[in-house]
Design a protein around this motif. Sequence first.
Motif, PDB file in Angstrom:
ATOM      1  N   ALA A   1       2.523  -1.369   2.284  1.00  0.00           N
ATOM      2  CA  ALA A   1       1.134  -1.184   1.834  1.00  0.00           C
ATOM      3  C   ALA A   1       0.152  -1.706   2.887  1.00  0.00           C
ATOM      4  CB  ALA A   1       0.916  -1.901   0.506  1.00  0.00           C
TER       5      ALA A   1
ATOM      6  N   SER B   1      -0.307  -5.117  -5.792  1.00  0.00           N
ATOM      7  CA  SER B   1       0.653  -4.565  -6.768  1.00  0.00           C
ATOM      8  C   SER B   1       2.068  -5.029  -6.452  1.00  0.00           C
ATOM      9  CB  SER B   1       0.645  -3.040  -6.744  1.00  0.00           C
ATOM     10  OG  SER B   1      -0.615  -2.562  -7.072  1.00  0.00           O
TER      11      SER B   1
ATOM     12  N   ASP C   1      -2.547  -2.023  -2.961  1.00  0.00           N
ATOM     13  CA  ASP C   1      -1.107  -1.828  -3.155  1.00  0.00           C
ATOM     14  C   ASP C   1      -0.323  -3.083  -2.783  1.00  0.00           C
ATOM     15  OD1 ASP C   1      -1.718   0.653  -4.020  1.00  0.00           O
ATOM     16  OD2 ASP C   1      -0.822   1.748  -2.345  1.00  0.00           O
TER      17      ASP C   1
END
Length: 466
Positions: free
Chosen positions: A358, A370, A367
């Motif tokens: 990411a 995440s 991301d």
Amino acid sequence: MKIYNTLTRKKEEFVPIREGEASIYVCGPTVYNFFHIGNARPFVVFDTLRKYLEYRGYKVKFVQNFTDVDDKIINRAREEGIKAPEVSSKYIKEYFLDAAALNVRKADVHPQVSTHMNEIIEFVKTLIDKGVAYERDGDVYFSARKFPEYGKLSRQNIDDLESGARIAIGEIKEDPLDFALWKARKSEDEIGWESPWGIGRPGWHIECSAMSKKHLGDTIDIHAGGQDLQFPHHENEIAQSECCNGVPFAHYWMHNGYITIDNEKMSKSKGNFFTVRDILKEYSGEVIRFFLLSGHYRNPINFSDTLMEQARASLGRMENCKEQLEFLEKEGKDGAMTAAEAEAVEGFDRYRQEFIKAMDDDLNTADGISAVFQLVTAINTAVNSETTKEFAAKAMETLMELADVLGLLQQKSEDALDEEVMKLVEERQEARKAKNFARADEIRDILKDKGITLKDTPQGVQIIKE
Ligand SMILES: [Zn+2]
């Protein structure tokens, strides 16, 4: 790593000038006030870029200037009846306080205009000698048309720019597109420096060209700043630097997107102007940082109470995981990890790889975050009443490896489980072991009053905060 380069409008592989090194210049604040949430975004984003490049093994030299000579500072000084340098030195101090609250590390160099006057004057002299700048009554202007590539960063045609440009009152330039490199002092009480063109002060754009050259050299890897600086500031920096040095100024240009407040443009007149100092009264610096990194840096981001509350709750999940591991590092089982734990630890590498993928994609912190949450879920699933100290330490290592890059989990959480609470949880465990259920229940009630619920699960005690 791939970086979206504003100059080429493409994502490009980052290839540094010197292998294993990265030079970064970020346009810093004009120090006449506390910085606002819009200013905070580039500070946090490019601090994260710096941390990530370091994580990937680069030796980074990071320069962020302070604009300490500017009309806004002069006006503020007049309003307050103090000298301009008093205003700038006050707000430089305040900058460092708020930046520290956001876990923004100090740059390797924070150059100031006032201490780089010789470099700036030399730079302007070179531009005059090269025939791309001229003096008029103590002012010096850059001839934009002398730089054929003028407009290349903002992708604007020089003739279109020409038709939109105006000569302001008091300016004596030859062409509306020209911009000031040096401004003659207008009155005796105005701050000024001796120069070959009389007493005056630099225009805004020249400082970044001169300070970048001095501290990072003629060509640098990355030049960064807010999207609003693309034109005219960065366009003018390129024209000055490339005319002076005869080589490309920066290989990669990075620009962060705007911040809106409740979906409106932030402005003082609308009363939706928030300094970081104000926001820190409601939210911790880490919550603000988390919020700023929760979207991709090039996208616009909207600041609202709802989104800040969401950021607080999300960051809280990460903090809980860290606190749980801190507890288990002390109170977990002694001895070697179990086979299941070893397998879980091996599995963590997947999230590290996700994180790197990411972040390698033009610093996609959204991301990246995440991936950290996936790791948090995996850790929470693996933890139980039999968890070993060794497992807790390994999990903590991976969690902090990624959190450090994002500049998160560096501060004690504002609603962290304090020592007293942890002692009570421990005492309750002891009481239960000794079958002293009366005391165990009593402790459960004390904790309940503190907003903490204990849930006995087959995996052990879960601590739930309200
Ligand atoms: Zn600049």
